[in-house]
Design an enzyme around this catalytic site. Structure first.
Site, mmCIF file in Angstrom:
data_model
loop_
_atom_site.group_PDB
_atom_site.id
_atom_site.type_symbol
_atom_site.label_atom_id
_atom_site.label_comp_id
_atom_site.label_asym_id
_atom_site.label_seq_id
_atom_site.Cartn_x
_atom_site.Cartn_y
_atom_site.Cartn_z
ATOM 1 N N TYR A 299 -1.443 -4.728 -8.899
ATOM 2 C CA TYR A 299 -0.522 -5.779 -8.235
ATOM 3 C C TYR A 299 -0.704 -7.039 -8.760
ATOM 4 O O TYR A 299 0.674 -7.721 -9.368
ATOM 5 C CB TYR A 299 -0.935 -6.070 -6.825
ATOM 6 C CG TYR A 299 -0.299 -6.935 -5.924
ATOM 7 C CD1 TYR A 299 0.908 -6.683 -5.272
ATOM 8 C CD2 TYR A 299 -0.775 -8.262 -5.644
ATOM 9 C CE1 TYR A 299 1.737 -7.413 -4.543
ATOM 10 C CE2 TYR A 299 0.090 -9.088 -4.886
ATOM 11 C CZ TYR A 299 1.141 -8.620 -4.362
ATOM 12 O OH TYR A 299 1.881 -9.699 -3.394
ATOM 13 N N LYS B 209 2.520 -8.698 -10.765
ATOM 14 C CA LYS B 209 3.211 -10.110 -10.236
ATOM 15 C C LYS B 209 2.794 -11.122 -11.422
ATOM 16 O O LYS B 209 3.798 -12.177 -11.698
ATOM 17 C CB LYS B 209 2.297 -10.555 -9.239
ATOM 18 C CG LYS B 209 2.393 -9.959 -7.825
ATOM 19 C CD LYS B 209 4.152 -9.834 -7.421
ATOM 20 C CE LYS B 209 4.247 -9.632 -6.038
ATOM 21 N NZ LYS B 209 5.594 -9.444 -5.650
#
Length: 253
Positions: free
Chosen positions: A154, A158
């Site tokens: 993640y 991001k």
């Protein structure tokens, strides 16, 4: 701040949380809003709320990581609501785990939805923006882009979103298109509730713990992010591009 008459926005991951709040806010701002998520039926309550308030909405089911599906979805939005000139890339998934426990499938799932999805959606929608010489792209990053235990996939996705956003700003600026990113901190959503469940902490307790660490003394709401999106897509934000704003209740980055 905006002349939204006749303009159409697309919000991915729009069935709940930040996406749903953003879709409702953009409808309040005067945009026709296409609400995209994996299951079209899950999008209906958001569209119903938009239409009940006098706006125009469209529910579309699509896997944003699937190239043919994205092309079909964007074509449908253009045909039924009008050429999209605002895109909010919000779709996301969590597959949290420590690195030594993380499977290749968990890594790929997160990369496909966040990064491949943002790429495919942006590529499909930019043609309508360039034709109209006006457009707004807002990509959802996260404070996890700065690094977060148990979120190697993640965090990498991001962080990648931020580089992708800055490159879009450079490439598309001459067509009257801006691209910006929002990096939320702790926002009260189904995803953060799932994180609480994963680590075995009651959600209310987790919220209290996080609020104690945030300068403004509270956790975020989806509407906090939606308000920032509203600014970025406005006419008044036409000289703001390639930026990352941390909506986190205090300084980050």
């Amino acid at each position: 701040m905006s002349n939204t008459n006749g303009r159409t926005a697309i919000v991915t991951g729009g069935a709940r949380g930040i996406g749903a709040a953003t879709a409702r806010r953009l409808a309040e701002d005067g945009f026709a809003v296409a609400v995209l998520d994996l299951d079209e039926g899950d999008c209906r309550p958001v569209v119903d709320a938009i239409e009940s308030a006098g706006g125009r909405g469209l529910a579309v089911g699509v896997d944003v990581s699937a190239e043919a599906g994205v092309e079909a979805a964007v074509t449908r939005v253009a045909a039924e609501l009008g050429d999209p000139t605002v895109l909010v890339n919000n779709a996301g998934v969590l597959r949290d785990n420590l690195l030594f426990k993380m499977s290749a499938g968990d890594w790929d799932s997160v990369m496909h939805v966040h990064l491949r999805g943002a790429f495919l959606m942006s590529r499909a929608v930019q043609r309508y923006m360039t034709a109209q010489q006006w457009g707004r792209i807002v990509n959802l990053s996260s404070t996890s882009a700065l690094g977060n235990r148990g979120q190697a996939n993640y965090a990498a996705a991001k962080a990648g979103i931020q580089g992708f956003t800055k490159t879009l700003a450079i490439e598309l600026g001459r067509f009257g298109i801006t691209a910006n990113a929002i990096a939320p901190g702790f926002i009260e959503t189904d995803m953060t509730a799932a994180t609480a469940a994963r680590i075995g902490v009651p959600f209310e307790e987790l919220k209290a713990q996080r609020a104690a660490q945030i300068p403004v003394g509270r956790t975020g709401k989806p509407e906090d992010v939606a308000h920032t999106v509203s600014f970025f897509v406005s006419d008044g934000a036409g000289f703001v591009s390639g930026q990352v704003v941390y909506v986190a209740g205090g300084p980050r980055g």
